[in-house]
Design an enzyme around this catalytic site. Structure first.
Site, PDB file in Angstrom:
ATOM      1  N   LYS A 287       0.922  -1.253   0.200  1.00  0.00           N
ATOM      2  CA  LYS A 287      -0.528  -0.062  -0.112  1.00  0.00           C
ATOM      3  C   LYS A 287       0.472   1.022   0.304  1.00  0.00           C
ATOM      4  O   LYS A 287       1.884   1.510   0.741  1.00  0.00           O
ATOM      5  CB  LYS A 287      -0.486  -0.593   1.298  1.00  0.00           C
ATOM      6  CG  LYS A 287      -2.290   0.144   1.202  1.00  0.00           C
ATOM      7  CD  LYS A 287      -2.889  -0.198   1.823  1.00  0.00           C
ATOM      8  CE  LYS A 287      -3.783   0.047   2.476  1.00  0.00           C
ATOM      9  NZ  LYS A 287      -5.257   0.728   3.558  1.00  0.00           N
TER      10      LYS A 287
HETATM   11  C1  E4P Z   1      -7.751   0.974   3.668  1.00  0.00           C
HETATM   12  O1  E4P Z   1      -7.122   0.434   2.550  1.00  0.00           O
HETATM   13  C2  E4P Z   1      -8.417   1.938   4.563  1.00  0.00           C
HETATM   14  O2  E4P Z   1      -6.851   2.486   4.752  1.00  0.00           O
HETATM   15  C3  E4P Z   1      -9.334   1.760   5.340  1.00  0.00           C
HETATM   16  O3  E4P Z   1     -10.531   2.069   4.687  1.00  0.00           O
HETATM   17  C4  E4P Z   1      -9.799   3.612   6.319  1.00  0.00           C
HETATM   18  O4  E4P Z   1     -10.816   3.835   7.054  1.00  0.00           O
HETATM   19  P1  E4P Z   1     -10.974   5.029   7.262  1.00  0.00           P
HETATM   20  O5  E4P Z   1     -10.395   6.281   6.836  1.00  0.00           O
HETATM   21  O6  E4P Z   1     -12.043   4.675   7.898  1.00  0.00           O
HETATM   22  O7  E4P Z   1     -10.129   4.869   8.913  1.00  0.00           O
END
Ligand code: E4P
Length: 223
Positions: free
Chosen positions: A84
């Site tokens: 990521k």
């Molecule tokens: C997933 O890849 C993201 O990091 C995650 O969905 C972020 O979610 P949030 O905005 O609820 O922290």
């Protein structure tokens, strides 16, 4: 649309895996901390051994060389790991290089269709618009998912739109309606998708009626 779990909690992932509906997992440092920390590599490898699908693990370096080095390392943990990488200049350059090496990148912290298009051109396998965080600041997060899907489809781009930062079941169904390839959600949202009070009432009623029928059958000597 495939469903991913958005958590670093091995317990939640084990529980969800049993349902047979989850085909990947996304983690990030916040989720890792929320799950109690521990060795990130060990946790990601454990998740890979539970779910046979793409498992996203976040890279933290802030420059191109650092990102490329870290991503190669993280990708070597397991063949299913997708690294990521947040979208910015360094992230984009690193993604261009890594995708040419066959490393799967999940381009994260995407908040506009323009960013999504750049992520796709750089070769990111997954492009993650953050719906909930846009909604939080008064923008229509799902519109970014819809616009991104439209652009990718218009040009037959192979990159997958991964709707992220989903906060409730309506987000999931909206992502499905606009054609997201994947929706990643917290365990609580998965459970909220599953449960319905009328299903609970229906089960209770079937059980009660089956008991009544069995009792009646015993009374007539048919059971
Ligand atoms: C997933 O890849 C993201 O990091 C995650 O969905 C972020 O979610 P949030 O905005 O609820 O922290």
């Amino acid at each position: 649309m495939r469903l991913f779990l958005d958590t670093a909690s091995v317990d939640e992932i084990r529980a969800a895996a049993k349902l047979g509906v989850i085909s990947g997992v996304t983690t990030n440092p916040t989720l890792w901390a929320k799950a109690g920390g521990g060795n990130y590599r060990d946790i990601v490898v454990e998740i890979c051994n539970i779910i046979d699908g793409p498992i996203s693990a976040e890279c933290l370096s802030r420059d191109v060389e650092g990102l490329v080095k870290e991503a190669r390392q993280v990708a070597s943990w397991h063949p299913n790991v997708a690294v990521k990488i947040p979208i910015d200049e360094a992230g984009l350059e690193a993604t261009s290089r890594l995708s040419k090496e066959g490393i799967k990148v999940n381009m994260t912290l995407v908040f506009s269709p323009n960013q999504a298009l750049l992520a796709a051109q750089a070769g990111a396998t997954f492009v993650s618009p953050f719906v909930g965080r846009l909604d939080d600041v008064g923008h229509d997060g799902m519109q970014v998912v819809a616009d991104t899907v439209q652009v990718f489809e218009r040009y037959h781009l192979p990159n997958q739109v991964l709707a992220a930062s989903l906060r409730h079941p309506l987000h999931v169904i909206a992502a499905a309606k606009v054609g997201a390839h994947i929706a990643t959600m917290p365990y609580s949202v998965l459970m909220a998708m599953l449960r319905h009070p009328l299903t609970d009432v229906g089960i209770e009623r079937f059980l009660a009626d089956a008991k009544k029928a069995a009792k009646a059958a015993r009374g007539t000597g048919k059971a």
